[in-house]
Design a protein around this motif. Structure first.
Motif, short mmCIF file in Angstrom:
data_model
loop_
_atom_site.label_atom_id
_atom_site.label_comp_id
_atom_site.label_asym_id
_atom_site.label_seq_id
_atom_site.Cartn_x
_atom_site.Cartn_y
_atom_site.Cartn_z
N SER A 20 0.86 -1.25 -0.05
CA SER A 20 0.10 -0.04 0.10
C SER A 20 0.96 1.22 -0.07
O SER A 20 2.12 1.26 0.30
N GLY A 21 0.50 2.47 -0.34
CA GLY A 21 1.11 3.67 -0.44
C GLY A 21 1.51 3.97 1.17
O GLY A 21 2.33 4.64 1.25
N VAL A 22 0.62 3.56 1.93
CA VAL A 22 0.68 4.09 3.28
C VAL A 22 1.89 3.33 3.65
O VAL A 22 3.02 4.14 4.42
N VAL A 23 2.32 2.00 3.58
CA VAL A 23 3.32 1.37 3.96
C VAL A 23 4.63 2.02 3.14
O VAL A 23 5.85 1.95 4.01
N ARG A 24 4.44 2.16 1.90
CA ARG A 24 5.71 2.74 1.22
C ARG A 24 6.05 4.13 2.09
O ARG A 24 7.27 4.36 2.21
N ASP B 168 10.23 -7.54 3.87
CA ASP B 168 11.44 -7.66 3.63
C ASP B 168 12.27 -6.39 3.33
O ASP B 168 13.39 -5.92 3.85
N ALA B 169 11.55 -5.28 2.67
CA ALA B 169 11.93 -4.03 2.68
C ALA B 169 12.21 -3.34 3.83
O ALA B 169 13.43 -2.56 3.96
N ALA B 170 11.33 -3.39 4.79
CA ALA B 170 11.24 -2.91 6.05
C ALA B 170 12.69 -3.20 6.73
O ALA B 170 13.49 -2.61 7.38
N VAL C 267 1.19 6.47 10.62
CA VAL C 267 0.97 6.83 9.12
C VAL C 267 -0.07 6.76 8.30
O VAL C 267 -0.59 7.33 7.56
N GLY C 268 -0.93 5.57 8.85
CA GLY C 268 -2.23 5.21 8.17
C GLY C 268 -3.42 5.13 9.08
O GLY C 268 -3.21 4.81 10.02
#
Length: 233
Positions: A64-68, A96-98, A139-140
């Motif tokens: 989601s855009g929120v997590v991005r 994984d990105a986090a 953030v969300g």
């Protein structure tokens, strides 16, 4: 209750994913977070000034855009401040990105169960009680109730709520409920961050902007391009 797990960064390599907001916008929020937290955290520790402690909260790591945006905020803030990205649950495309970031990652539970958001409240409350005071950035929209209820009676963390969805959606009673809920968040918040100007004229955000409690972060979406694509056959 599932045991809280803590995942430390696996590497400092860039994730290469497309940024959802510009670096300038992240920088603007960075200053906003520092102003909200500095009163609590800039004490002296060992003769040196301590860094503001910033906690960025998301419900999970879904695509989601929120997590991005949360990942972008955490990366930028971590350059200068102690930053922890906290997720209610560890599942999602961006897990994984986090874990590849420069910041600490904490997951309060591995997988969601029944009443997942309600169960996140006591877990986040317990975790915050073990941390140094600072700023809590929600953030969300899915994370706002968790952060709100987990911090009742906790004045050690000043709350910042990021609002990105339109409040008025021609939904009658549901819109009225949203306004009441947003009013509760504004009353609780040290700061409100509005993404785009869609809510800037809507009570209670208009009042928050007028008194300097809120800021508008420009939307990174190219609106002209979006209109052209919408009109295309």
């Amino acid at each position: 209750h599932r045991q809280m797990t803590v995942r430390w960064p696996k590497s400092v390599a860039a994730t290469g994913m497309r940024l959802a907001i510009t670096l300038a916008d992240v920088g603007a929020l960075r200053g906003f977070v520092i102003r909200a937290s500095v009163r609590h955290n800039c004490g002296l520790e060992g003769g040196r000034r301590t860094m503001p402690n910033v906690v960025v909260y998301v419900h999970d790591f879904r695509s989601s855009g929120v997590v991005r945006n949360a990942l972008d905020y955490a990366r930028r803030l971590a350059r200068d401040h102690r930053t922890t990205l906290v997720a209610g649950y560890g599942q999602g495309l961006f897990q994984d990105a986090a874990n590849a970031g420069l910041f600490e990652v904490v997951t309060l539970a591995d997988v969601p169960g029944t009443a997942s958001r309600a169960m996140s409240v006591p877990r986040l409350r317990r975790w915050l009680q073990s941390q140094d005071s600072g700023a809590l950035l929600s953030v969300g929209n899915m994370g706002h109730p968790t952060c709100y209820w987990a911090t009742r009676g906790n004045q050690r963390f000043r709350r910042i709520y990021r609002i990105s969805n339109a409040i008025d959606r021609d939904a009658g009673a549901i819109d009225r409920f949203r306004r009441i809920w947003m009013g509760m968040l504004v009353k609780d918040a040290a700061r409100i961050a509005l993404v785009g100007g869609v809510n800037s004229q809507v009570p209670p955000f208009a009042d928050a902007l007028a008194r300097g409690q809120s800021v508008v972060i420009p939307n990174g979406v190219d609106r002209d391009l979006a209109r052209r694509q919408a009109a295309a056959p």
